[in-house]
Motif scaffolding. Structure first.
Motif: not given
Ligand code: MEV
Length: 327
Positions: A32, A34, A162, A318, A320, A323
């Motif tokens: 987590d 980014r 991810g 994370s 994801e 994105r």
């Protein structure tokens, strides 16, 4: 003028670094933290690259200079990603790229992979291209191959997709295979030695060691591959004790490959003594980061790392990957 921001997570390698360069599987998780890349179209043919994290905060060049990217400059991953994005789109434009990273550079947490995949996503979206995550992962891997010479798809795939991935790199013409591993939670503490290092230099050092002692190094690489396969089974059966033990064995073999150093070792032992179930270096080694698996004693482990004069933070997976940011 169009503006697009994309982001992608950093990663930790849970098992299998270095051996994955020789076709063995790796297990890696996106975390987590980014990297955000904003691409702004320009009306001229200038490329401007900016990042507060780089020593050179800004660089500008003419669009025609992109194909002649050298593989040493600080913005080398961004420039290569731009070149591949323009090739894929079959069009190019003057552009400003701004990087906002929450990941320490050259720390083994995959900041270059996150920069590469988020640049590809931002620029291809800005150019109106529909692009799948698989394709961004593949192009991201090509960026790393071009810049580093040798690179497995681990970092770029984890940042693009991810979650936690079991990565089986396809050698020669085979396709890479990715299996998603589902776990409820994977509490980790990351310890950062503060020592920046080059993945390329460390991958090269293993290659040289293997050239000299192939009969000794090849079994170590194969054992790391077996550990990763076994770790996948431990995740599937929820055997936390086994995961910790395998991390410790994996760390010992990375020591044998010569990619550890005294500060990393100190953090690994301090974490185990403070109650981590397992601890190992993560990524290329030689400095950078280590991870401790901490279903319990998380604060004690973070304090033990801090007491060694290094930074510690707790990391969560994370789900994801890359994105496009809204708005
Ligand atoms: C770097 O994060 C991991 C290495 O295995 C290199 C690679 O997979 O390309 C050392």
């Amino acid at each position: 003028m169009v503006t697009v921001t994309a982001s992608a997570p950093a990663k930790v390698i849970l098992f299998g670094e270095h051996a994955v360069v020789y076709g063995k599987p790796a297990l890696a998780g996106a975390i987590d933290r980014r990297v955000y890349v904003t691409a702004r179209e320009r009306s001229d043919r200038t490329v401007i690259l900016r990042s507060e994290d780089m020593k050179t905060k800004e660089e500008s060049l003419h669009l025609d200079g992109l194909g002649m990217v050298d593989t040493r400059g600080e913005f080398r991953y961004v420039k290569k990603a731009l070149e591949l994005a323009f090739d894929r789109a079959g069009s190019m434009t003057g552009i400003e790229i701004e990087i906002d990273s929450r990941v320490p550079p050259a720390s083994g947490l995959g900041s270059s992979a996150a920069v590469s995949v988020s640049t590809l996503m931002a620029v291809l979206t800005l150019l109106g291209e529909e692009v799948s995550i698989e394709e961004v992962a593949r192009l991201g891997h090509n960026v790393e191959l071009a810049v580093q010479g040798a690179a497995s798809p681990t970092d770029t795939a984890t940042s693009a997709f991810g979650g936690i991935l079991f990565i089986q790199p396809g050698m020669d013409s085979e396709m890479d295979r990715y299996d998603r591993i589902t776990v409820a939670d994977l509490p980790l503490v990351v310890g950062y030695t503060g020592i920046e290092r080059s993945t390329k230099v460390l991958v090269d050092s293993v290659r040289v060691l293997r050239q000299r002692f192939q009969k000794i190094v090849d079994p170590i690489i194969s054992d790391i591959g077996r550990i990763t396969g076994e770790a996948k089974r431990m995740f599937e059966t929820g055997d936390g004790e086994g995961i910790g033990q395998l991390m410790n064995i994996n760390h010992g073999l990375l020591e044998a490959l010569g990619v550890c150093n005294d500060r990393l070792s100190r953090l690994v032992y301090a974490s185990r003594n403070a109650g981590a179930r397992g601890a190992k270096l993560t990524g290329a080694g030689g400095g950078g980061c280590m991870i401790a698996y901490t279903p319990e004693n998380q604060n004690d482990v973070a304090d033990a790392i801090t007491a060694c004069g290094c930074n510690a933070f707790s990391a969560h997976i994370s789900i994801e990957g890359v994105r496009v940011e809204k708005g």
